[in-house]
Scaffold this motif. Sequence first.
Motif, short mmCIF file in Angstrom:
data_model
loop_
_atom_site.label_atom_id
_atom_site.label_comp_id
_atom_site.label_asym_id
_atom_site.label_seq_id
_atom_site.Cartn_x
_atom_site.Cartn_y
_atom_site.Cartn_z
N PRO A 1 3.85 -6.32 13.52
CA PRO A 1 3.35 -6.84 12.25
C PRO A 1 3.80 -5.98 11.08
O PRO A 1 4.09 -4.79 11.24
N MET A 2 3.85 -6.58 9.91
CA MET A 2 4.22 -5.83 8.71
C MET A 2 3.04 -4.97 8.30
O MET A 2 1.89 -5.37 8.42
N THR A 3 3.34 -3.80 7.79
CA THR A 3 2.29 -2.93 7.29
C THR A 3 1.86 -3.41 5.91
O THR A 3 2.59 -4.15 5.24
N VAL A 4 0.71 -2.96 5.47
CA VAL A 4 0.23 -3.30 4.14
C VAL A 4 1.22 -2.80 3.09
O VAL A 4 1.51 -3.49 2.12
N GLU A 5 1.78 -1.62 3.31
CA GLU A 5 2.74 -1.06 2.38
C GLU A 5 4.00 -1.94 2.28
O GLU A 5 4.53 -2.16 1.20
N GLU A 6 4.46 -2.45 3.42
CA GLU A 6 5.63 -3.33 3.40
C GLU A 6 5.33 -4.63 2.65
O GLU A 6 6.15 -5.11 1.87
N LEU A 7 4.14 -5.19 2.88
CA LEU A 7 3.74 -6.41 2.18
C LEU A 7 3.62 -6.16 0.68
O LEU A 7 4.05 -6.97 -0.13
N GLU A 8 3.03 -5.03 0.30
CA GLU A 8 2.91 -4.69 -1.12
C GLU A 8 4.29 -4.56 -1.76
O GLU A 8 4.52 -5.05 -2.87
N LYS A 9 5.21 -3.92 -1.06
CA LYS A 9 6.56 -3.75 -1.59
C LYS A 9 7.24 -5.09 -1.79
O LYS A 9 7.85 -5.35 -2.83
N LEU A 10 7.12 -5.98 -0.80
CA LEU A 10 7.68 -7.33 -0.94
C LEU A 10 7.04 -8.06 -2.13
O LEU A 10 7.74 -8.69 -2.92
N PHE A 11 5.75 -7.97 -2.23
CA PHE A 11 5.02 -8.64 -3.31
C PHE A 11 5.49 -8.12 -4.68
O PHE A 11 5.74 -8.88 -5.59
N MET A 12 5.63 -6.82 -4.78
CA MET A 12 6.01 -6.22 -6.07
C MET A 12 7.46 -6.52 -6.45
O MET A 12 7.80 -6.49 -7.62
N THR A 13 8.30 -6.83 -5.48
CA THR A 13 9.69 -7.19 -5.84
C THR A 13 9.73 -8.48 -6.64
O THR A 13 10.68 -8.73 -7.37
N LEU A 14 8.69 -9.30 -6.52
CA LEU A 14 8.62 -10.55 -7.27
C LEU A 14 7.90 -10.41 -8.60
O LEU A 14 7.97 -11.29 -9.43
N ALA A 15 7.20 -9.31 -8.77
CA ALA A 15 6.41 -9.14 -10.00
C ALA A 15 7.29 -8.79 -11.17
O ALA A 15 8.37 -8.33 -11.08
#
Length: 89
Positions: free
Chosen positions: A75-89
């Motif tokens: 599974p993806m870590t929370v940090e990985e998900l946050e990084k993906l999310f922030m690439t769109l911000a």
Amino acid sequence: MSTTVSATQKPVLNRLRRAQGQLNAIISAIENGGKCRDVVIQLAAVSSALDKAGFQIISTAMQKCIADENDESDPMTVEELEKLFMTLA
């Protein structure tokens, strides 16, 4: 080869296909001397559609990550998900 589209993928694919159509219209407008204002409006629409599709993909990944918290797969870590999310911000 036949692929099955899940219920969560279908809205994303629809949004991406709509963006693809808008992008084709932009290319056509530029090639045919379309008005700058119309091109910019369509570019904004494509950009928004792509952003929304990205957010939807990440949101689905976050939901799956939470649901599969006890799964021993990768599974993806929370940090990985946050990084993906922030690439769109």
